[in-house]
Design a protein around this motif. Sequence first.
Motif, PDB file in Angstrom:
ATOM      1  N   GLU A 147      40.644  63.237  28.577  1.00 61.23           N
ATOM      2  CA  GLU A 147      42.027  62.751  28.532  1.00 61.23           C
ATOM      3  C   GLU A 147      42.999  63.907  28.313  1.00 61.23           C
ATOM      4  OE1 GLU A 147      44.786  59.792  25.781  1.00 61.23           O
ATOM      5  OE2 GLU A 147      42.634  59.399  25.956  1.00 61.23           O
ATOM      6  N   ASP A 148      42.646  64.815  27.399  1.00 59.13           N
ATOM      7  CA  ASP A 148      43.495  65.981  27.167  1.00 59.13           C
ATOM      8  C   ASP A 148      43.589  66.842  28.419  1.00 59.13           C
ATOM      9  OD1 ASP A 148      43.757  65.065  24.606  1.00 59.13           O
ATOM     10  OD2 ASP A 148      42.520  66.609  23.675  1.00 59.13           O
ATOM     11  N   ASP A 149      42.471  66.961  29.138  1.00 60.57           N
ATOM     12  CA  ASP A 149      42.469  67.765  30.354  1.00 60.57           C
ATOM     13  C   ASP A 149      43.390  67.161  31.409  1.00 60.57           C
ATOM     14  OD1 ASP A 149      41.212  69.999  31.937  1.00 60.57           O
ATOM     15  OD2 ASP A 149      40.623  68.314  33.201  1.00 60.57           O
ATOM     16  N   ARG A 150      43.407  65.841  31.509  1.00 61.24           N
ATOM     17  CA  ARG A 150      44.316  65.196  32.466  1.00 61.24           C
ATOM     18  C   ARG A 150      45.771  65.452  32.090  1.00 61.24           C
ATOM     19  NH1 ARG A 150      40.114  61.309  32.331  1.00 61.24           N
ATOM     20  NH2 ARG A 150      41.099  60.165  30.624  1.00 61.24           N
ATOM     21  N   GLU A 151      46.040  65.461  30.789  1.00 67.16           N
ATOM     22  CA  GLU A 151      47.402  65.743  30.345  1.00 67.16           C
ATOM     23  C   GLU A 151      47.793  67.182  30.670  1.00 67.16           C
ATOM     24  OE1 GLU A 151      50.094  65.384  26.252  1.00 67.16           O
ATOM     25  OE2 GLU A 151      48.094  64.486  26.349  1.00 67.16           O
ATOM     26  N   MET A 152      46.849  68.112  30.474  1.00 68.01           N
ATOM     27  CA  MET A 152      47.121  69.507  30.815  1.00 68.01           C
ATOM     28  C   MET A 152      47.342  69.659  32.318  1.00 68.01           C
ATOM     29  SD  MET A 152      46.917  71.401  27.973  1.00 68.01           S
ATOM     30  CE  MET A 152      46.259  73.025  28.233  1.00 68.01           C
TER      31      MET A 152
END
Length: 370
Positions: A147-152
């Motif tokens: 999820e954090d990677d998608r935000e990045m």
Amino acid sequence: MAEPAELFPGTVRSLPDAVSAASFSWPGSAPVPVRFVEGFEEFVAYARREGEDPAGLSADIARLWEFLTGRTEVVETPALWASAARFAGNVLAVAHPAATWRVTPELEVGTSTRSVPVAGLVRIMVEHPEHRQPFLEMMASWPQADEDDREMAALSRDTHAPTLRFPLVAFERPAFPDQEYRDSGGRIIDYGNRWEGGQPPEETYSRLSHPERFAPLMMDAESLVAYLQASYVVEVDRQSADGEVRFTLRPSSGATMTITATKESVQVRAGALFRASAPECACDACDESADTAADHLEEVVLAIPAGGLREVFPVGRRRWQHVQLLRREGAGSSGGPPDPHLSASELEHAVDTLRGLDRGWWPAWTLREN
């Protein structure tokens, strides 16, 4: 008794093609992601002979680990090991539904943030029961990492970039002195061209020869500071001690920048959390020269005053930082944890500072009126 193909909640397919950096797909021809692969029947038969229900193992990575612990015959029999690896990879895909198979050339199961070599995983399950709990904790944190990677990634796709403001007169690098360095055999080292597109030897990744080849970067840093001082409204503080020169550049608007130069490298700090180094890596494998390191240094130092620095922090629950650097030619972005040496209060100060920026973009420095 469930058939092997019925043990996993999806279609069992053959392995995907090997991933290659040179591979090409026509638009619309991207391969279908593979969640579950075939070839685990031998392990299913083995589990049944040992009195274990494969259906229970297929749905529970912790139970599979407990079953495999100490069963050295699994990794001592190549065919059984390969079958167990495919079974374990499918179990990973059950535990983390976003994970898919890839061949790199090892067999792995993963996402863009994490990828697990399955043969190695089986060996660890057999030989290292102490790694079970840390692995389960990693599995539990994997969805948040994705999820954090998608935000990045969404931040990297942001197209609302500012217009850069460069001086009319371009920077000119000072002439570096000719340098000649030799290896242990007396041969001249052509830094920047040593490996001719091939793979460097493994031992060169931990070897650093002739770090003094980067001494000309001090000249470059001095010239960059003089150029910025002549081009922008900026106050410059210069301090020198023990072979180190530190410049602190405080503009009338925009991100403050500190440039620290030694005979072996130049470090750049700017804005709230931004860090850069030239050379980026000095090991023999990376094969940087003074010129390639200066290219990187100039890209960074010239982009920041022009308004090309973006910092977003914190991103996601892991509180990573997102950095974009917009240059005269092209742009780059990166993400990761902030400097581990920063205190909690320093990080909170960064949050407060960046909150006042427009989507994280630092304004350009004020150009001098010539």
